[in-house]
Design a protein around this motif. Sequence first.
Motif, PDB file in Angstrom:
ATOM      1  N   UNK A 186       0.652  -1.195   0.059  1.00 26.29           N
ATOM      2  CA  UNK A 186       0.086   0.102  -0.033  1.00 26.29           C
ATOM      3  C   UNK A 186       0.615   1.238   0.066  1.00 26.29           C
ATOM      4  N   UNK A 187       0.390   2.276  -0.685  1.00 25.05           N
ATOM      5  CA  UNK A 187       1.213   3.659  -0.349  1.00 25.05           C
ATOM      6  C   UNK A 187       1.010   3.916   1.077  1.00 25.05           C
ATOM      7  N   UNK A 188       2.179   4.681   1.691  1.00 23.06           N
ATOM      8  CA  UNK A 188       2.223   4.771   2.928  1.00 23.06           C
ATOM      9  C   UNK A 188       3.301   6.289   3.420  1.00 23.06           C
ATOM     10  N   UNK A 189       3.092   6.821   4.432  1.00 28.50           N
ATOM     11  CA  UNK A 189       4.017   7.855   4.901  1.00 28.50           C
ATOM     12  C   UNK A 189       4.556   7.168   5.858  1.00 28.50           C
ATOM     13  N   UNK A 190       5.953   7.424   6.180  1.00 31.36           N
ATOM     14  CA  UNK A 190       6.954   6.821   7.255  1.00 31.36           C
ATOM     15  C   UNK A 190       7.394   8.144   7.848  1.00 31.36           C
ATOM     16  N   UNK A 191       7.104   8.018   9.253  1.00 30.86           N
ATOM     17  CA  UNK A 191       7.756   9.061   9.925  1.00 30.86           C
ATOM     18  C   UNK A 191       9.267   8.797  10.334  1.00 30.86           C
ATOM     19  N   UNK A 192      10.145   9.551  10.040  1.00 35.07           N
ATOM     20  CA  UNK A 192      11.715   9.284  10.621  1.00 35.07           C
ATOM     21  C   UNK A 192      12.313  10.513  11.081  1.00 35.07           C
ATOM     22  N   UNK A 193      13.400  10.403  11.844  1.00 31.17           N
ATOM     23  CA  UNK A 193      14.197  11.196  12.169  1.00 31.17           C
ATOM     24  C   UNK A 193      15.452  11.437  11.460  1.00 31.17           C
ATOM     25  N   UNK A 194      15.615  12.524  10.631  1.00 33.50           N
ATOM     26  CA  UNK A 194      16.532  12.435   9.684  1.00 33.50           C
ATOM     27  C   UNK A 194      17.837  12.578  10.499  1.00 33.50           C
ATOM     28  N   UNK A 195      19.091  11.943   9.553  1.00 33.94           N
ATOM     29  CA  UNK A 195      20.510  12.021  10.032  1.00 33.94           C
ATOM     30  C   UNK A 195      20.899  13.203  10.073  1.00 33.94           C
ATOM     31  N   UNK A 196      21.861  13.402  11.101  1.00 32.21           N
ATOM     32  CA  UNK A 196      22.582  14.694  11.404  1.00 32.21           C
ATOM     33  C   UNK A 196      23.277  15.314  10.230  1.00 32.21           C
ATOM     34  N   UNK A 197      23.716  14.443   9.399  1.00 29.83           N
ATOM     35  CA  UNK A 197      24.594  14.829   8.342  1.00 29.83           C
ATOM     36  C   UNK A 197      23.862  14.843   7.021  1.00 29.83           C
ATOM     37  N   UNK A 198      24.332  15.926   6.110  1.00 33.96           N
ATOM     38  CA  UNK A 198      23.740  15.744   4.818  1.00 33.96           C
ATOM     39  C   UNK A 198      24.090  14.660   3.946  1.00 33.96           C
ATOM     40  N   UNK A 199      25.207  13.800   4.344  1.00 32.67           N
ATOM     41  CA  UNK A 199      25.739  12.726   3.422  1.00 32.67           C
ATOM     42  C   UNK A 199      24.641  11.388   3.843  1.00 32.67           C
ATOM     43  N   UNK A 200      24.774  11.506   5.403  1.00 35.47           N
ATOM     44  CA  UNK A 200      23.670  10.388   5.744  1.00 35.47           C
ATOM     45  C   UNK A 200      22.234  10.652   5.016  1.00 35.47           C
ATOM     46  N   UNK A 201      21.729  11.780   5.026  1.00 42.09           N
ATOM     47  CA  UNK A 201      20.547  11.991   4.369  1.00 42.09           C
ATOM     48  C   UNK A 201      20.443  11.478   2.936  1.00 42.09           C
ATOM     49  N   UNK A 202      21.393  11.969   2.215  1.00 41.64           N
ATOM     50  CA  UNK A 202      21.476  11.533   0.756  1.00 41.64           C
ATOM     51  C   UNK A 202      21.712  10.147   0.749  1.00 41.64           C
ATOM     52  N   UNK A 203      22.512   9.448   1.582  1.00 44.37           N
ATOM     53  CA  UNK A 203      22.622   8.034   1.371  1.00 44.37           C
ATOM     54  C   UNK A 203      21.342   7.404   1.798  1.00 44.37           C
ATOM     55  N   UNK A 204      20.517   7.536   2.720  1.00 42.73           N
ATOM     56  CA  UNK A 204      19.174   6.992   2.891  1.00 42.73           C
ATOM     57  C   UNK A 204      18.375   7.247   1.829  1.00 42.73           C
ATOM     58  N   UNK A 205      18.119   8.493   1.082  1.00 43.10           N
ATOM     59  CA  UNK A 205      17.488   8.726   0.037  1.00 43.10           C
ATOM     60  C   UNK A 205      17.891   7.736  -1.004  1.00 43.10           C
ATOM     61  N   UNK A 206      19.064   7.200  -1.355  1.00 44.50           N
ATOM     62  CA  UNK A 206      19.516   6.351  -2.342  1.00 44.50           C
ATOM     63  C   UNK A 206      19.099   4.893  -1.923  1.00 44.50           C
ATOM     64  N   UNK A 207      19.473   4.452  -0.718  1.00 43.39           N
ATOM     65  CA  UNK A 207      19.161   2.927  -0.338  1.00 43.39           C
ATOM     66  C   UNK A 207      17.638   2.808  -0.124  1.00 43.39           C
ATOM     67  N   UNK A 208      16.892   3.808  -0.141  1.00 42.18           N
ATOM     68  CA  UNK A 208      15.520   3.632   0.209  1.00 42.18           C
ATOM     69  C   UNK A 208      14.584   3.820  -1.090  1.00 42.18           C
ATOM     70  N   UNK A 209      15.450   4.002  -2.171  1.00 41.83           N
ATOM     71  CA  UNK A 209      14.775   4.047  -3.703  1.00 41.83           C
ATOM     72  C   UNK A 209      14.755   2.821  -4.196  1.00 41.83           C
ATOM     73  N   UNK A 210      13.504   2.497  -4.718  1.00 44.60           N
ATOM     74  CA  UNK A 210      13.445   1.178  -5.660  1.00 44.60           C
ATOM     75  C   UNK A 210      11.998   1.300  -6.499  1.00 44.60           C
ATOM     76  N   UNK A 211      11.545   0.289  -6.915  1.00 40.44           N
ATOM     77  CA  UNK A 211      10.348   0.389  -7.805  1.00 40.44           C
ATOM     78  C   UNK A 211       9.239   0.726  -6.856  1.00 40.44           C
ATOM     79  N   UNK A 212       9.258   0.251  -5.939  1.00 43.34           N
ATOM     80  CA  UNK A 212       7.944   1.167  -4.854  1.00 43.34           C
ATOM     81  C   UNK A 212       8.237   2.476  -4.087  1.00 43.34           C
ATOM     82  N   UNK A 213       9.528   3.206  -4.702  1.00 42.24           N
ATOM     83  CA  UNK A 213       9.857   4.439  -3.821  1.00 42.24           C
ATOM     84  C   UNK A 213       8.685   5.536  -3.886  1.00 42.24           C
TER      85      UNK A 213
END
Length: 306
Positions: free
Chosen positions: A135-162
């Motif tokens: 199902x489509x959903x919204x996930x509440x998350x606490x962003x990493x303190x670093x910009x690199x960490x945020x960019x990395x999470x955006x990459x690893x959580x991307x997929x066909x269902x992103x």
Amino acid sequence: MSSFVARVLYVLAGLLGRLPWSWQRRLGDAIAALWLRRDARESRVVRVNLELAYPGLPPAERAQWQRAIMRTTARQAVETLRLWTRPHAENLRLLREQHGTDLFDAAVASGKGLIVAAPHYGNWELLNQWLASRTPLAILYRPPESAIGEAFLNLVRADTDAERVTQVRAEGAAVRQLWKRLNAGGVVGILPDQQPKAGDGEFAPFFGVPALTMTLLGRLAERTGATVLFAYCERIGTDADPLGFALRIEAAPDGIAAPDPQRACVALNAAVERIARRDPAQYQWTYKRYTLRPSGDGNDNPYRSR
């Protein structure tokens, strides 16, 4: 620059994630042994948490639990690289068992809105992928303190269902976004055992120790009438078996949506504690859950100088 570094980290994670599981398990065990030998931060936090949560445990047995927790925590870190860098459809085949999916399907079909409470138990990244596949959903998350960490999470959580997942930063506008989605009959995922900021929660017992607990989940449930379900992906099998998980979805206890925020927080913590007690090694004891104390002055922070 942050995007470039994140991509480099993603490539490295992908290389590690494609190792055979037997190699990944040995790598995790080596990391755990290093943490214990050097008494790293993770090891110290686990020790303090076990002293607080299981005060009656004999020292020798507590040390044994600590070693098991460190081993499972390190293995989870390695297995998560695998989950992040392989197709989600392939990852979902790791679910050897599924329990309670009828509760989930019924809640989604009701159109009343659904809050999925996902404690830090087992592997919550695999749970996120299963939810996004349904199902489509919204996930509440606490962003990493670093910009690199945020960019990395955006990459690893991307997929066909992103595109089916809206990641909502745990900031001021978050409540409004979650409220709107639930009132429209949508699905929201929340990690319920993160310590909120001072003033944003209530103290309630967690393993018999007062822990500052979020009131957000209870408020959303009470004011929108949304169903609350607890969900987690629990590791199953032995070291001789291939990596596998059991998906478990369970009804929330009475009181989770009580108008009294204190009662709602007590019910919330009781549910998380019950899940954590299933297999303490699979719970995230490396998290400083008891940093803020009822006194409010910070002097009795149990992790101070640890």
